[in-house]
Design a protein around this motif. Structure first.
Motif: not given
Length: 620
Positions: A298-299, A320-323, A540-541
């Motif tokens: 996942y990019d 960093r994830s933005r979730f 996924q979100l």
């Protein structure tokens, strides 16, 4: 793999940091003394913990001298999973030099509840004490990068009150800005310097600051530098402050005789000279982080980037994830549930004990109901209206196979109990179990639901993402048709989770795992079931919104400020404005800095319905 192996191998957490401060604590040090508070954070579960049980200690803060409204700079690292409850207990103590430390009270928080609040902030009244505890939780990823910093103060423009002994004892603090707060009032303390005593132009020792903790590796994240004068038996007055950033500190260090001018109100106070500011980048830790990101296929669209801001200096921007940013900005999660009623070897008539749909008179839940409780009870917390459509498939009615029909009398039901009631009421209807099953109809309807929910949210200034939970006891008849429906749904904000119940061979379903999440119920405990089932939803979100250039909305701090007058926690039982219940200890929610408004209202997405040709249970 057995349940124990699966449970022990799970490592699906998101690294977060918890910051703490307290407001108006009870003084337990006695007459003419002020408590020296520190906090201990432990993992707990108020639903299962027993009185006197030893809790797992996660960390503790430093001691703050003579302060009943302490802001602690030590942060607590947590490994949080989207698919599990994570309760923490914060115990506050007064450090005693010659006796046992005195207990000042405690609070309990659920991390998921804080993360989904505006700005990732929560506040609660202290139990068995007085005042409130304020917490902030945000995404954290260790890069190993460090900022070396050395500062000095000079050119005082105002006369400083030197007190009875005619001396000043200077120290400074650094706080980082929370989110996209436009008010300039939401800050997290991340560093407190040593005190330089009896020196009119103090020079502090060099310090090494963890860049992840300091600014989340964002060189432009606003930092607040405050200069204070240490007082032994009263609050330390703030002499001046200035807003800066790591990038500005680096630039000032590279230019001779350039300094920051501190002010209080409209008055200049003094100048802070940046003697040294330099970055040490940890290549090995960064490479490990990148390998972890690449292993997800996942990019993230926020890749490490190095650029020169002047010769000899490089920087890195943290992957960093933005979730969590989407959650704290108010992104809603909606849920659809679909249940398999088709026939199979171990799925006989619902009233028979060997049936997977058997309703036990003793109240024992069947496998379908256990899954609903385990997964839905966690996911429903992120849906403000708790409304869920429940669909069934795999029945024959009047000689016709139905692969998408409404369960229960309402288009949407309320929460977990509503889903169970709709499911059980459907079992009482007059229909035959079909010998075939097809998931494509429920997937198509879920995609329509997701598209409408997102459009409605956008029209009101928000975001919405939908999760479809399919409970089935076997493989579908037409796998290619199902794959096609899943591929078509990719253009909508939708995640699909399939939980296999019963003892059937689910080998064919594993072909769908690249497109959705499949979990076999009997391979998991209740805890690991929800954790694995929901493990892909954050990625996924985030991927859906970022691929379309949709960023998290600001945390709307100004809206929080404007909704009610600021709450000053001046007593043990502060007055709460009408409609605000965030200090109720049963539900941790949104909070504010001292003097800010507290708001418990989340983005409200109205009940969503679909225009479909689904069979109404009233006709069955």
């Amino acid at each position: 793999m057995d349940r124990q192996s699966i449970d022990s191998s799970l490592n699906l957490g998101i690294k977060t940091q918890l910051s703490l401060q307290a407001l108006r604590l009870k003084n337990v040090s006695g007459f003419l003394k002020i408590s020296d508070p520190y906090a201990v954070v432990s993992k707990s579960n108020p639903h299962t913990s027993k009185p006197g049980e030893t809790l797992q200690k996660l960390g503790r803060t430093e001691v703050i001298k003579n302060d009943l409204s302490p802001k602690w700079s030590n942060v607590i690292s947590l490994n949080w999973n989207f698919g599990e409850d994570f309760f923490v207990r914060v115990d506050v103590y007064d450090e005693m030099k010659k006796s046992e430390d005195r207990f000042m009270g405690y609070c309990e928080f659920e991390i998921g509840n804080i993360l989904r609040s505006k700005g990732g902030i929560g506040i609660k009244k202290v139990q068995e004490g007085k005042g409130s505890i304020w917490v902030h939780v945000e995404k954290y990823e260790e890069t190993g990068d460090e900022l070396t910093l050395q500062l000095s103060a000079k050119k005082f423009y105002l006369n400083i009150d030197k007190g009875f002994f005619g001396s000043s004892n200077f120290f400074f603090t650094i706080s980082k800005k929370i989110g996209d707060d436009p008010t300039g009032k939401l800050w997290n303390l991340v560093y407190r310097s040593d005190c330089v005593r009896n020196n009119e132009e103090p020079i502090w020792e060099k310090m090494k600051l963890n860049l992840s903790t300091l600014c989340n590796c964002d060189l432009d994240r606003p930092l607040l530098l405050e200069l204070l004068d240490y007082k032994k038996r009263k609050n330390n007055p703030i002499l001046g402050r200035v807003e800066t950033s790591v990038r500005q500190l680096l630039l000032l260090s590279a230019v001779s005789n350039k300094s920051l001018r501190l002010h209080i109100g409209t008055c200049d106070v003094c100048e802070i000279l940046v003697i040294k500011a330099s970055l040490a980048l940890n290549e090995s830790v960064r490479a490990q982080s990148l390998r972890r990101k690449e292993s997800t296929n996942y990019d993230n669209s926020i890749a490490y980037k190095r650029e020169s801001i002047f010769p000899g200096l490089t920087e890195n921007l943290n992957v960093r994830s933005r979730f969590l940013e989407y959650l704290s900005a108010g992104c809603e999660l909606s849920l659809c549930v679909s249940i398999d009623f088709s026939s199979c070897t171990d799925n006989a008539v619902a009233g028979e004990p060997q049936s997977l749909h058997h309703i036990n008179e003793t109240g024992r839940l069947n496998e379908y109901e256990i899954v609903i409780h385990a997964v839905v009870s966690l996911l429903i917390r992120y849906d403000s209206d708790n409304k869920v459509p429940v669909w069934g498939f795999g029945v024959e009615f009047n000689g016709e196979t139905r692969n998408c029909f409404q369960c229960g009398s309402d288009v949407e039901v309320d929460g977990v109990n509503g889903i169970i009631d709709a499911y059980r009421s459907t079992l009482k209807k007059n229909f035959a179990l079909s010998k075939s099953k097809d998931w494509s109809s429920v997937i198509d309807n879920a995609a329509k639901f997701a598209r409408k929910a997102q459009n409605d949210a956008v029209s009101s200034g928000g975001l919405n993402y939908t999760v479809l939970l399919i409970l089935s006891h076997g493989i579908v008849d037409d796998l290619a048709k199902t794959i096609n429906a899943i591929n078509e749904s990719k253009s909508t904000p939708l995640s699909i989770i399939i939980v296999g119940v019963g003892g059937a061979d689910f080998g064919e379903i594993t072909k769908l795992e690249e497109r959705c999440t499949f979990v076999k119920f009997r391979d998991h405990s209740s805890a690991s079931l929800s954790k694995v089932a929901l493990s892909k939803v954050p990625m996924q979100l985030e991927q859906y919104f970022m691929e379309r250039g949709i960023s998290p909305k600001p945390s709307r701090s100004q809206e929080i400020l404007d909704e009610t007058e600021a709450i000053i926690l001046s007593s043990n039982t502060p007055e709460i404005p009408s409609g605000h219940n965030i200090l109720d200890n049963s539900v941790p929610t949104i909070s504010s800095f001292p003097g800010m408004t507290i708001d418990s209202q989340f983005l409200n997405v109205s009940a969503l319905t679909l225009e479909t040709n689904m069979l109404n249970p009233k006709d069955m």
